[in-house]
Design a protein around this motif. Structure first.
Motif, PDB file in Angstrom:
ATOM      1  N   ASN A 251      -0.794   8.499 -10.298  1.00  7.06           N
ATOM      2  CA  ASN A 251       0.106   7.351 -10.238  1.00  7.06           C
ATOM      3  C   ASN A 251      -0.654   6.097  -9.840  1.00  7.06           C
ATOM      4  O   ASN A 251      -0.366   4.995 -10.288  1.00  7.06           O
ATOM      5  N   GLY A 252      -1.634   6.289  -8.983  1.00  9.22           N
ATOM      6  CA  GLY A 252      -2.455   5.150  -8.573  1.00  9.22           C
ATOM      7  C   GLY A 252      -3.245   4.573  -9.737  1.00  9.22           C
ATOM      8  O   GLY A 252      -3.436   3.366  -9.839  1.00  9.22           O
ATOM      9  N   ASP A 253      -3.690   5.472 -10.621  1.00  3.82           N
ATOM     10  CA  ASP A 253      -4.461   5.008 -11.775  1.00  3.82           C
ATOM     11  C   ASP A 253      -3.573   4.193 -12.715  1.00  3.82           C
ATOM     12  O   ASP A 253      -3.997   3.187 -13.294  1.00  3.82           O
TER      13      ASP A 253
ATOM     14  N   VAL B 150      -5.287   5.411   1.301  1.00  2.00           N
ATOM     15  CA  VAL B 150      -5.633   5.056  -0.076  1.00  2.00           C
ATOM     16  C   VAL B 150      -5.735   6.327  -0.915  1.00  2.00           C
ATOM     17  O   VAL B 150      -5.818   7.434  -0.384  1.00  2.00           O
ATOM     18  N   THR B 151      -5.717   6.126  -2.238  1.00  2.00           N
ATOM     19  CA  THR B 151      -5.666   7.291  -3.118  1.00  2.00           C
ATOM     20  C   THR B 151      -6.931   8.134  -3.034  1.00  2.00           C
ATOM     21  O   THR B 151      -6.876   9.346  -2.943  1.00  2.00           O
TER      22      THR B 151
ATOM     23  N   ARG C 295       0.807  -1.234   0.000  1.00  2.00           N
ATOM     24  CA  ARG C 295       0.000   0.000   0.000  1.00  2.00           C
ATOM     25  C   ARG C 295       0.840   1.285   0.000  1.00  2.00           C
ATOM     26  O   ARG C 295       0.330   2.345  -0.286  1.00  2.00           O
ATOM     27  N   ALA C 296       2.116   1.226   0.342  1.00  2.00           N
ATOM     28  CA  ALA C 296       2.941   2.436   0.330  1.00  2.00           C
ATOM     29  C   ALA C 296       3.414   2.695  -1.094  1.00  2.00           C
ATOM     30  O   ALA C 296       3.542   1.768  -1.898  1.00  2.00           O
TER      31      ALA C 296
ATOM     32  N   PRO D 163      14.821   7.391  -2.362  1.00  2.00           N
ATOM     33  CA  PRO D 163      13.425   7.349  -2.830  1.00  2.00           C
ATOM     34  C   PRO D 163      12.544   8.232  -1.943  1.00  2.00           C
ATOM     35  O   PRO D 163      12.813   8.406  -0.761  1.00  2.00           O
ATOM     36  N   ILE D 164      11.525   8.708  -2.567  1.00  2.00           N
ATOM     37  CA  ILE D 164      10.597   9.575  -1.849  1.00  2.00           C
ATOM     38  C   ILE D 164       9.316   8.820  -1.585  1.00  2.00           C
ATOM     39  O   ILE D 164       8.758   8.178  -2.482  1.00  2.00           O
ATOM     40  N   SER D 165       8.887   8.895  -0.353  1.00  2.00           N
ATOM     41  CA  SER D 165       7.613   8.264  -0.010  1.00  2.00           C
ATOM     42  C   SER D 165       6.495   9.158  -0.530  1.00  2.00           C
ATOM     43  O   SER D 165       6.445  10.356  -0.233  1.00  2.00           O
ATOM     44  N   VAL D 166       5.626   8.581  -1.310  1.00  2.00           N
ATOM     45  CA  VAL D 166       4.550   9.368  -1.924  1.00  2.00           C
ATOM     46  C   VAL D 166       3.296   9.224  -1.076  1.00  2.00           C
ATOM     47  O   VAL D 166       2.810   8.114  -0.853  1.00  2.00           O
TER      48      VAL D 166
END
Lengths: 650, 245
Positions: free
Chosen positions: A521-523, A560-561, A494-495, A506-509
């Motif tokens: 990005n989720g799409d 969640v997105t 999920r991350a 890396p960057i946590s989004v």
């Protein structure tokens, strides 16, 4: 007559003193309040011009002030225009400084902590030169606290480029600053213009900032600049000033409120002063009724007697005026000596309370007050004269009260006579979601290529990604265009993580950042609705020629997105036909429609799989993205491919 | 031509729900140089009559003529002017301005007219001298006796050199000596300067010194004539419409 008026003031000294004291207090209150308003005005102007770095005059692309935040690419000032504007403005002698400025939003990250920033990109031409170091940024103390960063810390800035792509840059937290306003004090960030341009992947700027020598000259110079630019590039630029509603919102809104407050307070003080004067005059009149009758009898006209009372009031008011001006001066001097600080509403830092009022204003205000008071005295005397010296009029004021309101509340009880089919239970709906997820790549192990075409009024972009998924985890790699090649997104447990060549780590989004771009990005990576949302049956409807179940999906987690989705599932095929994505407040902000193709799974069995997804921004329908899926293949992908440890080294 | 003439004058007042006939069809004429007393019980209409003649009030019906000129059609300013030019007024309780000296009180009516400072001073001195108060010119009323105050009021009435002085109970607040002195003064001014005096009074001392009396009761003239023998029409006084109403 004036001599008589002066002598009359000595009749009842206590009353005269009380009247003068009341008037003095009233005028003092008005003067102090006026000075306070002027102080607030001065301080707010300072905040807007300097602390918020708006300068005195701002030059935008036409329509920029209203549209920059929604369409930054379309309404920013290109490099050519920057040269054109600055060459012209710098020639003006009244101009002290010309600089470029950029504003934008994004996320600032330090370790695992991140927060939203509202940034200003400042070029080295501004008076503060500290932003000139290429990657050194300044944060507000509150923002630094939020992300747990100390001076010298390495931080990362994440934002959406003007091409609506996700991007990130490394930076160093150099120093703290204050935005000047409470509302932005937990989001403020200042960075060098070049760094901000790198983050937003542009060489444009939001606006050109002009500082001049004298604030009072702002409107005149604005007009000259606007006329000059209109001559050089008709219809291309819009020139605003620090006090225009869009730029100086803090100033205009607060001053508007303050002026209303001043009007209210002034009215109250005027009413109190007026009532006091009326009362004093009336008492005087009643005490001297015989004398007034005598004066009438020996030939004094009513007007002369009214004038006598007005003069008495005028003398009191004049004395009170002098007293109030003297007291005001003393009070202001005392404040200067004591160095009292105060905080202004919505302004972050305390400011030194320094009250001052130009003599012209003081005398003007006091003069007006004196005139009003004297007028009030004359009015009261006239009324008394009519009451006692004129023919008595028996005015019976009849007031008719309108009564009888008939309110008939008609409550139309419309029976919900709709006969509903039996509602599906949660298990059934989850089964539909599972099948729909499978057809969007949200389950199983797959590779595919997706080409995203995004279009908006300023133009369109095409990007191609290669996507690998394994039971909800996903790795997305940019293939084209070449300049973005090898930018990667990892979704694991999920991350979401983002990395690009050159980025230190890396960057946590965050869930919010996943929404960057019309196609988030989720799409691109697909999501598991069955896993992350709880379905709720919301009836049946027909969508795009399909009979569909309407399901309301409520997020079961806050990472969640989307906070909620209205999902339309084909009754026959149990595939998602349309999805409406919602904000946490329940507003639909974008919609997606799906087309399907047939693919073979690992067992060689044919199954439906999404072939295209069209996403439209509900608020800006001319902004849309179309995702076209190709080369959809079942794959055998190791779990290590989706581990963060391997993510950077890929 | 009489200086003052009233023809069928009526004046009523409303006191709550009650209508009071203050004057009821009164006709009267007063020649220049008269020294006339209005007498009658309280509420008989004396003050109302003086107010109408002094243009401080207007009759409901009838006509008031001053120097042959009807006052009914005059505007507020014209009435003010008439009052300041033609009539001087004296009141029972003096009604001096307490913050002004005797001189300033006497000077007060002169401010209504375009006179030079020297002219004003001369007139004030004359008026004060005529009432014997030259020495008291710079005293304020609260430092003077009742008689002196009333004499200041007389001087104030005289200073504009009016042809008519209206006095409402001028001796009512004075002791006998002062009352007698005031009456003598008024009589002297009447005889020497031919100033017409019309005053209301109950005071027998004053009534004894006048040559003409008009007696009012319930708003009507019930008697008039010379105080002593009442034989023939007294000088300067006659009833126009009837001998006695």
């Amino acid at each position: 007559m004036l001599g008589l008026a002066a002598k009359n003031l000595r009749r009842d000294r206590r009353r005269t003193v009380a009247t003068i004291v009341t008037m003095t207090v009233g005028m003092l209150a008005i003067l102090v309040f006026l000075a306070w308003v002027e102080f607030v005005e001065r301080s707010l102007a300072q905040v807007v011009i300097e602390d918020q770095a708006n300068g005195h005059i701002q030059i935008y692309r036409k329509g920029g002030p209203n549209n920059l935040s929604a369409f930054p690419a379309q309404y920013s000032i290109t490099r050519d225009d920057q040269f054109l504007v600055s060459r012209f403005v710098r020639e003006m002698s009244a101009v002290r400084n010309v600089s470029y400025d950029m504003t934008g939003v994004g996320m600032v990250q330090h370790g695992t902590r991140s927060s939203i920033f509202l940034a200003t990109g400042v070029d080295s031409a501004t008076r503060r030169g500290r932003e000139s170091d290429a990657d050194r940024v300044r944060l507000t103390a509150q923002l630094a606290d939020l992300i747990g960063a100390r001076r010298g810390a390495d931080i990362q800035l994440v934002g959406a480029t003007y091409g609506n792509r996700m991007n990130a840059v490394d930076a160093t937290f150099a120093d703290e600053f204050s935005t000047g306003t409470e509302a932005t004090e937990d989001k403020g960030l200042k960075m060098p213009l070049s760094l901000m341009q790198a983050l937003y992947d542009t060489d444009s700027v939001s606006r050109v900032i002009v500082r001049i020598g004298d604030r009072a000259d702002t409107d005149r110079i604005r007009d000259v600049i606007a006329a000059g630019l209109e001559q050089r590039a008709p219809g291309r630029f819009e020139v605003t000033t620090w006090s225009s509603p869009r730029v100086g919102q803090l100033y205009t809104s607060f001053m508007g409120f303050f002026q209303m407050l001043f009007l209210f307070t002034g009215t109250v003080i005027a009413l109190i002063a007026g009532t006091t004067v009326q009362h004093a005059v009336r008492m005087n009149f009643d005490d001297r009724i015989k004398e007034i009758a005598t004066m009438r009898a020996i030939g004094f006209s009513r007007a002369r007697l009214v004038l006598l009372f007005a003069q008495e009031t005028l003398l009191c008011a004049a004395f009170a005026a002098m007293l109030s001006i003297a007291l005001t001066g003393c009070l202001f001097a005392l404040l200067d000596v004591l160095h009292v600080t105060t905080t202004l509403p919505r302004v972050a830092l305390p400011v030194t309370l320094s009250l001052a009022l130009p003599w012209v204003h003081s005398i003007g205000v006091v003069g007006l007050s004196v005139a009003l008071v004297a007028g009030s005295g004359a009015f009261a005397a006239t009324r008394c004269m009519r009451r006692t010296m004129g023919a008595a009029r028996d005015r019976s004021l009849a007031r008719a009260l309108m009564g009888g309101a008939v309110a008939v509340a008609c409550v139309l009880l419309v029976p919900t006579g709709e006969t509903r089919a039996a509602e599906p239970d949660t298990a059934t709906m989850t089964r539909w979601l599972n099948r729909a997820d499978l057809a969007r790549g949200g389950a199983g192990t797959w590779n595919w290529t997706v080409r995203v075409h995004s279009s908006e009024p300023s133009g369109g972009t095409d990007t191609t990604y290669m996507v690998a998924v394994r039971d909800g985890d996903a790795l997305v790699r940019t293939i084209e265009p070449k300049r973005y090649q090898n930018e990667r997104i990892l979704i694991a447990a999920r991350a979401m993580w983002y990395v690009k060549p050159g980025l230190r780590r890396p960057i946590s989004v965050s869930p919010q950042q996943r929404l960057v771009g019309e196609a988030s990005n989720g799409d691109i990576a697909a999501t598991q609705y069955a896993r992350d949302y709880l379905p709720e049956y919301a009836g049946e409807t027909r969508v795009e020629g399909h009979d569909c179940y309407r399901l309301r999906l409520n997020a079961t987690r806050n990472d969640v997105t989307y906070a909620g989705i209205v999902y339309y599932v084909d009754r026959r095929t149990q595939l998602g036909v349309k999805a409406e994505f919602m904000t946490p407040s329940g507003e639909i902000f974008k919609t997606a429609t799906f087309d399907y193709q047939t693919v073979r799974d690992a067992d060689g069995k044919e199954s439906p799989f999404v072939s295209a997804m069209t996403i439209v921004n509900t608020n800006f329908p001319d902004r849309m993205s179309r995702l076209e899926y190709s080369e959809v293949r079942p794959a055998s992908l190791p779990a290590s491919l989706f581990s963060l440890a391997n993510f950077t080294s890929m | 031509m009489p200086l003052v003439e009233l023809k069928s004058v009526t004046k009523t007042y409303r006191l709550g729900e009650v209508t009071v006939n203050a004057l009821d069809d009164v006709s009267l004429s007063i020649d220049e140089g008269a020294f006339t007393a209005l007498t009658g019980p309280s509420g008989s209409g004396k003050t109302t009559l003086l107010n109408l003649i002094g243009c401080l009030d207007r009759p409901d019906t009838g006509v008031v003529l001053i120097d042959g000129r009807p006052t009914g059609n005059l505007g507020e300013n014209q009435l003010d002017h008439l009052r300041s030019r033609v009539a001087g007024m004296i009141f029972q309780s003096f009604n001096l301005v307490p913050v002004l000296t005797a001189r300033e009180n006497v000077e007060l009516p002169l401010h209504l007219h375009p006179l030079s400072r020297a002219e004003r001073a001369a007139r004030v001195d004359d008026a004060l001298a005529s009432v014997g108060l030259t020495r008291w010119a710079d005293f304020q009323p609260d430092r003077m006796s009742g008689g002196q105050r009333q004499r200041v009021a007389v001087a104030r009435a005289l200073v504009m050199k009016p042809r008519l002085i209206l006095a409402d109970e001028p001796t009512a607040s004075l002791d006998t000596a002062n009352a007698v002195a005031l009456v003598d003064l008024m009589r002297q001014l009447n005889q020497e300067q031919r100033v017409t005096f019309l005053f209301s009074t109950h005071d027998d001392r004053l009534l004894r010194s006048v040559s003409e009396v008009v007696e009012l009761r319930d708003g009507r003239i019930v008697n008039m004539g010379a105080t002593k023998d009442r034989a023939g029409a007294p000088h300067g006084l006659r009833c126009i419409s009837a001998e006695v109403q």
